[in-house]
Design a protein around this motif. Structure first.
Motif, PDB file in Angstrom:
ATOM      1  N   ARG A 124       0.854  -1.177   0.000  1.00  0.00           N
ATOM      2  CA  ARG A 124       0.000   0.000   0.000  1.00  0.00           C
ATOM      3  C   ARG A 124       0.891   1.228   0.000  1.00  0.00           C
ATOM      4  NH1 ARG A 124      -4.973  -0.852  -1.509  1.00  0.00           N
ATOM      5  NH2 ARG A 124      -5.286   1.278  -0.779  1.00  0.00           N
ATOM      6  N   LYS A 125       0.479   2.260  -0.726  1.00  0.00           N
ATOM      7  CA  LYS A 125       1.296   3.466  -0.802  1.00  0.00           C
ATOM      8  C   LYS A 125       0.389   4.692  -0.781  1.00  0.00           C
ATOM      9  CE  LYS A 125       5.268   3.689  -2.725  1.00  0.00           C
ATOM     10  NZ  LYS A 125       6.443   3.675  -3.651  1.00  0.00           N
ATOM     11  N   THR A 126       0.939   5.777  -0.219  1.00  0.00           N
ATOM     12  CA  THR A 126       0.253   7.064  -0.211  1.00  0.00           C
ATOM     13  C   THR A 126       1.184   8.126  -0.770  1.00  0.00           C
ATOM     14  OG1 THR A 126      -1.078   6.499   1.738  1.00  0.00           O
ATOM     15  CG2 THR A 126      -0.854   8.836   1.202  1.00  0.00           C
ATOM     16  N   LEU A 127       0.676   8.913  -1.713  1.00  0.00           N
ATOM     17  CA  LEU A 127       1.400  10.067  -2.236  1.00  0.00           C
ATOM     18  C   LEU A 127       0.635  11.330  -1.843  1.00  0.00           C
ATOM     19  CD1 LEU A 127       2.290   8.936  -5.901  1.00  0.00           C
ATOM     20  CD2 LEU A 127       3.718   8.789  -3.853  1.00  0.00           C
ATOM     21  N   ASP A 128       1.314  12.267  -1.195  1.00  0.00           N
ATOM     22  CA  ASP A 128       0.745  13.583  -0.936  1.00  0.00           C
ATOM     23  C   ASP A 128       1.267  14.530  -2.005  1.00  0.00           C
ATOM     24  OD1 ASP A 128      -0.595  12.750   1.378  1.00  0.00           O
ATOM     25  OD2 ASP A 128       1.197  13.048   2.598  1.00  0.00           O
ATOM     26  N   LEU A 129       0.359  15.285  -2.615  1.00  0.00           N
ATOM     27  CA  LEU A 129       0.735  16.140  -3.736  1.00  0.00           C
ATOM     28  C   LEU A 129       0.256  17.570  -3.507  1.00  0.00           C
ATOM     29  CD1 LEU A 129      -0.680  13.243  -4.962  1.00  0.00           C
ATOM     30  CD2 LEU A 129       0.626  14.002  -6.943  1.00  0.00           C
ATOM     31  N   VAL A 130       0.917  18.502  -4.209  1.00  0.00           N
ATOM     32  CA  VAL A 130       0.486  19.899  -4.214  1.00  0.00           C
ATOM     33  C   VAL A 130       0.360  20.358  -5.656  1.00  0.00           C
ATOM     34  CG1 VAL A 130       1.525  20.477  -1.980  1.00  0.00           C
ATOM     35  CG2 VAL A 130       2.865  20.752  -4.066  1.00  0.00           C
ATOM     36  N   ARG A 131      -0.553  21.318  -5.857  1.00  0.00           N
ATOM     37  CA  ARG A 131      -0.719  21.864  -7.201  1.00  0.00           C
ATOM     38  C   ARG A 131       0.379  22.895  -7.476  1.00  0.00           C
ATOM     39  NH1 ARG A 131      -5.860  22.363  -9.486  1.00  0.00           N
ATOM     40  NH2 ARG A 131      -6.721  22.733  -7.397  1.00  0.00           N
ATOM     41  N   SER A 132       1.019  22.759  -8.614  1.00  0.00           N
ATOM     42  CA  SER A 132       2.049  23.706  -9.039  1.00  0.00           C
ATOM     43  C   SER A 132       1.742  24.103 -10.480  1.00  0.00           C
ATOM     44  CB  SER A 132       3.446  23.080  -8.952  1.00  0.00           C
ATOM     45  OG  SER A 132       4.442  23.977  -9.414  1.00  0.00           O
ATOM     46  N   GLY A 133       1.122  25.281 -10.651  1.00  0.00           N
ATOM     47  CA  GLY A 133       0.671  25.667 -11.986  1.00  0.00           C
ATOM     48  C   GLY A 133      -0.420  24.722 -12.442  1.00  0.00           C
ATOM     49  N   ASN A 134      -0.196  24.061 -13.585  1.00  0.00           N
ATOM     50  CA  ASN A 134      -1.191  23.105 -14.080  1.00  0.00           C
ATOM     51  C   ASN A 134      -0.783  21.661 -13.791  1.00  0.00           C
ATOM     52  OD1 ASN A 134       0.932  22.823 -15.848  1.00  0.00           O
ATOM     53  ND2 ASN A 134      -0.349  22.693 -17.689  1.00  0.00           N
ATOM     54  N   ARG A 135       0.147  21.464 -12.851  1.00  0.00           N
ATOM     55  CA  ARG A 135       0.626  20.126 -12.523  1.00  0.00           C
ATOM     56  C   ARG A 135       0.406  19.812 -11.044  1.00  0.00           C
ATOM     57  NH1 ARG A 135       6.549  18.936 -13.901  1.00  0.00           N
ATOM     58  NH2 ARG A 135       5.749  16.805 -13.727  1.00  0.00           N
ATOM     59  N   TRP A 136       0.336  18.531 -10.750  1.00  0.00           N
ATOM     60  CA  TRP A 136       0.311  18.056  -9.369  1.00  0.00           C
ATOM     61  C   TRP A 136       1.630  17.351  -9.116  1.00  0.00           C
ATOM     62  CZ3 TRP A 136      -3.261  19.070  -5.679  1.00  0.00           C
ATOM     63  CH2 TRP A 136      -4.479  19.615  -6.082  1.00  0.00           C
ATOM     64  N   LEU A 137       2.354  17.785  -8.062  1.00  0.00           N
ATOM     65  CA  LEU A 137       3.680  17.257  -7.773  1.00  0.00           C
ATOM     66  C   LEU A 137       3.722  16.627  -6.380  1.00  0.00           C
ATOM     67  CD1 LEU A 137       5.870  20.213  -9.135  1.00  0.00           C
ATOM     68  CD2 LEU A 137       5.262  18.081 -10.303  1.00  0.00           C
ATOM     69  N   ILE A 138       4.532  15.596  -6.235  1.00  0.00           N
ATOM     70  CA  ILE A 138       4.623  14.824  -4.997  1.00  0.00           C
ATOM     71  C   ILE A 138       5.472  15.567  -3.960  1.00  0.00           C
ATOM     72  CG2 ILE A 138       5.370  12.632  -3.966  1.00  0.00           C
ATOM     73  CD1 ILE A 138       5.086  11.458  -6.867  1.00  0.00           C
ATOM     74  N   VAL A 139       4.938  15.723  -2.743  1.00  0.00           N
ATOM     75  CA  VAL A 139       5.707  16.334  -1.659  1.00  0.00           C
ATOM     76  C   VAL A 139       6.022  15.333  -0.541  1.00  0.00           C
ATOM     77  CG1 VAL A 139       4.934  18.693  -2.039  1.00  0.00           C
ATOM     78  CG2 VAL A 139       3.574  17.173  -0.585  1.00  0.00           C
ATOM     79  N   ARG A 140       5.283  14.215  -0.521  1.00  0.00           N
ATOM     80  CA  ARG A 140       5.548  13.191   0.494  1.00  0.00           C
ATOM     81  C   ARG A 140       5.113  11.838  -0.059  1.00  0.00           C
ATOM     82  NH1 ARG A 140       2.704  10.760   4.778  1.00  0.00           N
ATOM     83  NH2 ARG A 140       4.026  10.181   6.574  1.00  0.00           N
ATOM     84  N   GLU A 141       5.904  10.824   0.273  1.00  0.00           N
ATOM     85  CA  GLU A 141       5.653   9.460  -0.186  1.00  0.00           C
ATOM     86  C   GLU A 141       5.806   8.509   0.988  1.00  0.00           C
ATOM     87  OE1 GLU A 141       7.441   6.463  -3.679  1.00  0.00           O
ATOM     88  OE2 GLU A 141       8.353   8.431  -3.293  1.00  0.00           O
TER      89      GLU A 141
END
Length: 317
Positions: free
Chosen positions: A296-313
């Motif tokens: 099982r995995k969790t990715l926390d993401l933030v919006r950056s412009g028109n992209r979603w980027l991973i900040v925590r895994e």
């Protein structure tokens, strides 16, 4: 303090329905306390697939539950030697060592589990308990050598009270619940890494955009497209285990690029969005030429412009 045993045998990639049924049957017998029958099924399976890590892990759990500690230690030890990338065998080996009051061995095994997977919360918790046990031993020895040391007794009392409180809140262990890996069709290996990373186009639907970002991340990883894979992580991403960003990137390249084949399959994806932040939880089936693991995995993401980027895994959540 009771150390936590890893009972989820998320150690083998999905291959076929028949194989998944074998895992499920052994797990059913294990949870029913039918250890002899479970061991018979496991041994029968392993006669044809002796290197299968998931069934070997299950065998170690059966040995542990049926009181065969020496056999269980041998099983998990062999798994750590042949599959050093897997944290669960190290964790269970540590629990067995701790049960024999071999806390130095338990500490070493847990440190290896965390080195293998820095976000493995169970191993971190167990390591804290082992350190507390080691501290208790050290304080007791200090009092034996210097009974007049007024600073040691309160520390020893604090730790003993902590153990007592933990014991009062403890509940009988339930039968192990071993997850069966999902069944998925095999995918051909990518013929060559993709030339460049392509950010998923924004659709205006945040959840759909996050799903696309996760899919693109998995695809870049599968194709060993390092620019696409590393580009999926935000500049504010904090690598696990206290690594610097450059150390983490070098470590990821060293783990990914030598593989002849990598396949990362995402299933059971659940996405939640709150403004400019999102969380994606899913089951990840990873397989390569030398290793197969489901988790099982969790990715926390933030919006950056028109992209979603991973900040925590994190794994196992």
């Amino acid at each position: 303090m009771a150390l936590c045993v890893a009972v989820s045998a998320a150690l083998a990639a999905p291959l076929a329905q028949a194989q998944a049924d074998d895992y499920a049957e052994v797990n059913r017998l294990l949870r029913a306390g039918q250890f002899s029958e479970a061991m018979g099924k496991a041994d029968q399976y392993l006669a044809g697939k002796p290197r299968d890590p998931q069934m070997r892990f299950l065998k170690g759990v059966i040995q542990t539950e049926s009181g065969k500690q020496t056999d269980a230690i041998a099983t998990f030890q062999k798994l750590t030697e042949e599959f050093p990338e897997l944290p669960e065998p190290y964790n269970n080996l540590a629990v067995l060592y701790a049960g024999q009051s071999q806390f130095d061995k338990a500490r070493a095994a847990l440190e290896m589990a965390i080195r293998t997977n820095p976000s493995y919360a169970t191993a971190h918790e167990n390591l804290g308990d082992v350190y507390a046990k080691l501290a208790s031993q050290a304080y007791s020895k200090a009092l034996q050598l210097d009974a007049g040391n007024a600073g040691v007794a309160p520390k020893l009392s604090l730790i003993r009270n902590l153990f007592a409180a933990d014991a009062k809140g403890a509940k009988p262990a339930a039968a192990p619940a071993v997850s069966t890996p999902p069944v998925a069709a095999a995918k051909p290996a990518a013929s060559a890494p993709a030339a460049a990373a392509q950010a998923p186009a924004a659709t205006g639907n945040a959840e759909s955009d996050v799903e696309s970002a996760v899919a693109a991340w998995a695809k870049a990883w599968s194709s060993k497209n390092m620019s696409g894979y590393l580009g999926a992580y935000a500049g504010s991403f904090t690598p696990p285990g206290g690594q610097s960003r450059s150390e983490w990137e070098a470590d990821r390249k060293a783990r990914i690029m030598p593989r002849n084949r990598i396949d990362v399959d995402i299933s059971e994806l659940s996405v939640s969005v709150n403004g400019g932040r999102a969380s994606a939880k899913f089951r990840q089936a990873y397989s390569s030429d030398s290793l197969s693991v489901t988790s099982r995995k969790t990715l926390d993401l933030v919006r950056s412009g028109n992209r979603w980027l991973i900040v925590r895994e994190s794994t196992g959540s």
